[in-house]
Design an enzyme around this catalytic site. Structure first.
Site, PDB file in Angstrom:
ATOM      1  N   TYR A 179       0.833  -1.216   0.000  1.00 25.14           N
ATOM      2  CA  TYR A 179       0.000   0.000   0.000  1.00 25.14           C
ATOM      3  C   TYR A 179       0.864   1.261   0.000  1.00 25.14           C
ATOM      4  O   TYR A 179       0.631   2.182  -0.794  1.00 25.14           O
ATOM      5  CB  TYR A 179      -0.922  -0.022   1.223  1.00 25.14           C
ATOM      6  CG  TYR A 179      -2.027   1.007   1.170  1.00 25.14           C
ATOM      7  CD1 TYR A 179      -3.058   0.912   0.231  1.00 25.14           C
ATOM      8  CD2 TYR A 179      -2.057   2.084   2.066  1.00 25.14           C
ATOM      9  CE1 TYR A 179      -4.077   1.850   0.190  1.00 25.14           C
ATOM     10  CE2 TYR A 179      -3.077   3.030   2.028  1.00 25.14           C
ATOM     11  CZ  TYR A 179      -4.083   2.907   1.092  1.00 25.14           C
ATOM     12  OH  TYR A 179      -5.097   3.846   1.043  1.00 25.14           O
ATOM     13  N   LYS A 183       0.966   3.958  -2.963  1.00 24.52           N
ATOM     14  CA  LYS A 183       0.426   5.306  -2.776  1.00 24.52           C
ATOM     15  C   LYS A 183       1.496   6.386  -2.959  1.00 24.52           C
ATOM     16  O   LYS A 183       1.186   7.499  -3.384  1.00 24.52           O
ATOM     17  CB  LYS A 183      -0.247   5.422  -1.402  1.00 24.52           C
ATOM     18  CG  LYS A 183      -1.544   4.619  -1.303  1.00 24.52           C
ATOM     19  CD  LYS A 183      -2.561   5.062  -2.344  1.00 24.52           C
ATOM     20  CE  LYS A 183      -3.877   4.339  -2.270  1.00 24.52           C
ATOM     21  NZ  LYS A 183      -4.806   4.701  -3.340  1.00 24.52           N
ATOM     22  N   ILE A 212     -10.856   8.379   6.366  1.00 24.19           N
ATOM     23  CA  ILE A 212     -12.193   8.744   5.877  1.00 24.19           C
ATOM     24  C   ILE A 212     -13.142   7.610   6.240  1.00 24.19           C
ATOM     25  O   ILE A 212     -12.900   6.452   5.860  1.00 24.19           O
ATOM     26  CB  ILE A 212     -12.184   8.914   4.338  1.00 24.19           C
ATOM     27  CG1 ILE A 212     -11.099   9.904   3.882  1.00 24.19           C
ATOM     28  CG2 ILE A 212     -13.572   9.307   3.837  1.00 24.19           C
ATOM     29  CD1 ILE A 212     -11.295  11.336   4.264  1.00 24.19           C
TER      30      ILE A 212
HETATM   31  N1  LIG Z   1     -11.032   5.445   3.493  1.00 18.43           N
HETATM   32  C1  LIG Z   1      -9.880   5.957   3.878  1.00 18.43           C
HETATM   33  O1  LIG Z   1      -9.647   6.218   5.060  1.00 18.43           O
HETATM   34  C2  LIG Z   1      -8.811   6.268   2.846  1.00 18.43           C
HETATM   35  C3  LIG Z   1      -7.714   7.021   3.271  1.00 18.43           C
HETATM   36  C4  LIG Z   1      -6.732   7.348   2.340  1.00 18.43           C
HETATM   37  C5  LIG Z   1      -6.854   6.926   1.017  1.00 18.43           C
HETATM   38  N2  LIG Z   1      -7.923   6.189   0.653  1.00 18.43           N
HETATM   39  C6  LIG Z   1      -7.990   5.791  -0.757  1.00 18.43           C
HETATM   40  O2  LIG Z   1      -9.244   6.164  -1.280  1.00 18.43           O
HETATM   41  C7  LIG Z   1      -9.658   5.238  -2.267  1.00 18.43           C
HETATM   42  C8  LIG Z   1     -11.027   4.690  -1.920  1.00 18.43           C
HETATM   43  O3  LIG Z   1     -10.961   4.082  -0.656  1.00 18.43           O
HETATM   44  P1  LIG Z   1     -12.286   3.708   0.164  1.00 18.43           P
HETATM   45  O4  LIG Z   1     -11.908   3.709   1.590  1.00 18.43           O
HETATM   46  O5  LIG Z   1     -13.418   4.529  -0.315  1.00 18.43           O
HETATM   47  O6  LIG Z   1     -12.462   2.189  -0.287  1.00 18.43           O
HETATM   48  P2  LIG Z   1     -13.774   1.246  -0.327  1.00 18.43           P
HETATM   49  O7  LIG Z   1     -13.283  -0.134  -0.089  1.00 18.43           O
HETATM   50  O8  LIG Z   1     -14.847   1.786   0.530  1.00 18.43           O
HETATM   51  O9  LIG Z   1     -14.204   1.396  -1.849  1.00 18.43           O
HETATM   52  C9  LIG Z   1     -13.376   0.949  -2.877  1.00 18.43           C
HETATM   53  C10 LIG Z   1     -14.212   0.689  -4.110  1.00 18.43           C
HETATM   54  O10 LIG Z   1     -13.341   0.164  -5.128  1.00 18.43           O
HETATM   55  C11 LIG Z   1     -13.953  -0.990  -5.692  1.00 18.43           C
HETATM   56  N3  LIG Z   1     -12.904  -1.876  -6.234  1.00 18.43           N
HETATM   57  C12 LIG Z   1     -12.036  -2.663  -5.548  1.00 18.43           C
HETATM   58  N4  LIG Z   1     -11.196  -3.284  -6.394  1.00 18.43           N
HETATM   59  C13 LIG Z   1     -11.545  -2.899  -7.651  1.00 18.43           C
HETATM   60  C14 LIG Z   1     -11.041  -3.199  -8.956  1.00 18.43           C
HETATM   61  N5  LIG Z   1     -10.009  -4.041  -9.110  1.00 18.43           N
HETATM   62  N6  LIG Z   1     -11.641  -2.625 -10.032  1.00 18.43           N
HETATM   63  C15 LIG Z   1     -12.696  -1.784  -9.874  1.00 18.43           C
HETATM   64  N7  LIG Z   1     -13.204  -1.448  -8.653  1.00 18.43           N
HETATM   65  C16 LIG Z   1     -12.626  -1.993  -7.562  1.00 18.43           C
HETATM   66  C17 LIG Z   1     -14.720  -1.605  -4.537  1.00 18.43           C
HETATM   67  O11 LIG Z   1     -15.725  -2.501  -4.969  1.00 18.43           O
HETATM   68  C18 LIG Z   1     -15.288  -0.356  -3.860  1.00 18.43           C
HETATM   69  O12 LIG Z   1     -16.512   0.057  -4.449  1.00 18.43           O
HETATM   70  C19 LIG Z   1      -8.562   4.168  -2.335  1.00 18.43           C
HETATM   71  O13 LIG Z   1      -7.671   4.492  -3.369  1.00 18.43           O
HETATM   72  C20 LIG Z   1      -7.882   4.291  -0.991  1.00 18.43           C
HETATM   73  O14 LIG Z   1      -6.552   3.868  -1.017  1.00 18.43           O
HETATM   74  C21 LIG Z   1      -8.903   5.840   1.530  1.00 18.43           C
END
Ligand SMILES: NC(=O)c1ccc[n+]([C@@H]2O[C@H](COP(=O)([O-])OP(=O)(O)OC[C@H]3O[C@@H](n4cnc5c(N)ncnc54)[C@H](O)[C@@H]3O)[C@@H](O)[C@H]2O)c1
Length: 310
Positions: A179, A183, A212
């Protein structure tokens, strides 16, 4: 509405941050193609957008595959006539551990999704954005104004690429080689794409969200069943709260708008100040909270052994 007549692809747009981004871009007037592997959730988000007067469609596919990257761009053009915005957000199912722990299969799979999918998305989206050209309704009136030298007409509005990184791209947590490497690569890739595609009129920026709370994240916290653990998380943020998908979506809709046409190659932390505070002060501030909450648990507790820091 900031994004009238625009067309956007949001990968991972069924749920979580991507789900919120898809809804926000649609509220701002953009037509949205959700690309995700979760069919039921993608359909539900499309319906939510439509119930609120927006226009959306969805495609089911793994964005790490070249065939899907091509298909989503082709579909955006065939359904909506153009492509202006791509938000590269999808992620899931990554292995955790150090370089010693992670096997080559999980390494390749993780990096293919975190980094490879973003390269593929840009590879197919950029020519489609160029073909789409500037939407005439989007040319800013103020460009002509003020009697000052304004430079060339606003070619900047041909396209927007938003890559989702993380505070984990800026700061590192232990035992997270896939990860954290992915990133931080997104940040470098964003700068490279900004330099490559700026002359075409396409801006490229990254977002580094802090914690988030999404649908899945909320489930994790519910399982912990201890509000103090969540409060501990909030206390680590200078703004004393964690984030929401809307916080990230608001920044993305601004970066996609004309108002942001002079911003490119940047990684913008949407993290309530998490990544700018001095860590040693933070620990001293939190020690009282931790020592007075003896039963404190967080959603990391199950991983304590593998995360041993001492
Ligand atoms: N939630 C957090 O705290 C947080 C913090 C920093 C960064 N992020 C980044 O934000 C982004 C979204 O994270 P999130 O927490 O909303 O995740 P989440 O798991 O809630 O949602 C991710 C979505 O991506 C889809 N997905 C997974 N693999 C896939 C693939 N191979 N092809 C197409 N779709 C796919 C899933 O079905 C889901 O709808 C990510 O890049 C994550 O690294 C999240």
């Amino acid at each position: 509405m900031k994004l009238n007549n625009q067309v956007a692809i949001v990968t991972g747009g069924a749920l979580g941050i991507g789900g919120g981004v898809a809804r926000k871009l649609a509220r701002e007037g953009s037509k949205v193609l959700i690309v995700d592997i979760a069919e039921e959730e993608a359909k539900k988000n499309k319906e939510t957008i439509e119930e609120n007067g927006g226009i959306a469609e969805y495609l089911i596919g793994d964005v790490a595959l070249e065939s899907v990257a091509k298909e989503m761009v082709d579909l955006s053009v065939s359904l909506f006539g153009r492509l202006d915005i791509i938000v590269q957000n999808a992620y899931g199912g990554l292995g955790a551990g150090s370089a010693v722990d992670i096997n080559i299969k999980d390494w390749n799979k993780g990096l293919n999704l975190l980094v490879g999918a973003l390269y593929l998305g840009a590879k197919y989206a950029v020519p489609a954005m160029e073909d789409s050209g500037v939407d005439s309704n989007f040319i800013p009136k103020q460009w002509k104004g003020f009697g000052l030298r304004q430079g060339n007409p606003p070619k900047e509005n041909i396209g927007r690429i938003i890559n989702i990184s993380s505070v984990h791209g800026i700061l590192n947590a232990p035992k997270s080689i896939v990860y954290e490497t992915g990133k931080s690569a997104v940040i470098g890739m964003t700068r490279q794409m900004a330099v490559d595609f700026g002359p075409l009129g396409i801006t490229v920026n990254a977002i580094a969200p802090g914690h988030i709370v999404t649908e899945r994240g909320d489930d994790q916290w519910k399982k912990v069943g201890n509000n103090e653990g969540f409060r501990l998380f909030e206390l680590q943020y200078p703004v004393r709260r964690t984030g929401t998908p809307q916080d990230v979506a608001n920044m993305i809709s601004f970066l996609c708008s004309h108002e942001a046409s002079f911003i490119t190659g940047q990684t913008i932390a949407v993290d309530g100040g998490l990544s700018v505070q001095l860590q040693e002060d933070l620990v001293m501030d939190l020690k009282n909270f931790i020592s007075t909450n003896k039963n404190l648990r967080t959603h990391f507790d199950k991983e304590d052994k593998s995360r041993d820091r001492w």
